[in-house]
Write an enzyme that holds these catalytic residues in place. Structure first.
Site, PDB file in Angstrom:
ATOM      1  CB  CYS A  50      10.011  23.646  17.645  1.00 49.84           C
ATOM      2  SG  CYS A  50      10.607  22.855  19.447  1.00 49.84           S
ATOM      3  NE  ARG A 125      14.398  25.206  22.125  1.00 46.51           N
ATOM      4  CZ  ARG A 125      13.189  24.928  21.916  1.00 46.51           C
ATOM      5  NH1 ARG A 125      13.268  24.500  20.497  1.00 46.51           N
ATOM      6  NH2 ARG A 125      12.077  25.091  22.337  1.00 46.51           N
TER       7      ARG A 125
HETATM    8  C1  BEZ Z   1       8.705  24.918  22.315  1.00 48.81           C
HETATM    9  O1  BEZ Z   1       7.805  25.985  22.420  1.00 48.81           O
HETATM   10  O2  BEZ Z   1       9.262  24.658  21.331  1.00 48.81           O
HETATM   11  C2  BEZ Z   1       8.911  24.186  23.617  1.00 48.81           C
HETATM   12  C3  BEZ Z   1       8.957  24.708  24.710  1.00 48.81           C
HETATM   13  C4  BEZ Z   1       9.184  24.047  25.990  1.00 48.81           C
HETATM   14  C5  BEZ Z   1       9.386  22.576  25.743  1.00 48.81           C
HETATM   15  C6  BEZ Z   1       9.494  22.017  24.452  1.00 48.81           C
HETATM   16  C7  BEZ Z   1       9.353  22.718  23.672  1.00 48.81           C
END
Ligand code: BEZ
Length: 216
Positions: A50, A125
């Site tokens: 993110c 997402r």
């Molecule tokens: C992230 O790195 O943004 C992420 C990875 C796995 C689950 C949720 C967020």
């Protein structure tokens, strides 16, 4: 399109929502009337993928603005968390996040279909593309492990705008289509007379497959 109580679908009006954001209270889609906007959700603040997404989106923010397009993020996190996270991004990645981020309690995410029943406190997402008349034009969902391609979002906004202006459609991989380059596709002929005309028109491979240049 008709009213329905479910999550917004392509062609629906974006639902009226009052949201708490890093820029204060906002009423959407009213706030963005006359502009395009992209509402995108992320699973949580202070997560690695993110963070790269916010950095990438901010880098392209001037290009979106030049296309009369606003951005608004969303996650089920408190506004204090958004503020601390964007402060971190600013201090460590030298990038100020200029667009607002919705601090959701879960209500907005539920209304927009951004939560999976198996993980109700994390938004997937998701991405909503909304036009200046507040109509949802595209919805995309990505898995947690795959960061989004923001150049594709720019391409989509450009494609929608050309399509609306010229009444055309975009071929695969436009503007780098393998057959027609940056040309666009005419809607198929809708009567026999028009079909006959198209058969001998420049840019037509057949009466239902015609490409023309983008109008300047
Ligand atoms: C992230 O790195 O943004 C992420 C990875 C796995 C689950 C949720 C967020």
């Amino acid at each position: 399109m008709g009213e329905h109580a479910g999550i917004p679908l392509i062609g629906d009006k974006f639902p009226d929502l009052t949201v708490q954001t890093t820029h204060g209270k906002m009423t959407i889609p009213e706030e963005f009337k006359g502009k395009w906007f992209i509402l995108f959700s992320h699973p949580a603040d202070f997560t690695p993928v993110c963070t790269t997404e916010f950095y990438a989106f901010q880098q392209r923010y001037p290009e979106f603005k030049a296309l009369n397009t606003e951005l608004i993020g969303l996650s089920v996190d408190q506004v204090f968390s958004h503020i601390k996270w964007t402060e971190w991004i600013n201090e460590n990645l030298d990038t100020k996040i200029e667009f607002p981020i919705i601090a959701d309690t879960g209500e907005v995410a539920k209304r927009l279909g951004l939560v999976h029943p198996g993980s109700p406190t994390h938004t997937v997402r998701a991405v909503f593309f909304v036009d200046p008349e507040s109509t949802v034009r595209a919805i995309m969902y990505y898995p947690a492990e795959l960061g989004r391609n923001f150049d594709e979002f720019l391409r989509m906004i450009k494609g929608f705008q050309v399509s609306d202006k010229q009444g055309v459609a975009m071929p695969a991989n436009w503007p780098n289509n393998e057959l027609f380059g940056d040309d666009v596709i005419l809607p198929p002929a809708s009567n026999e007379e028009e079909a006959e005309k198209r058969r001998c028109m420049e840019g037509c491979l057949d009466w239902w497959l015609c490409h023309v240049p983008v109008e300047k």
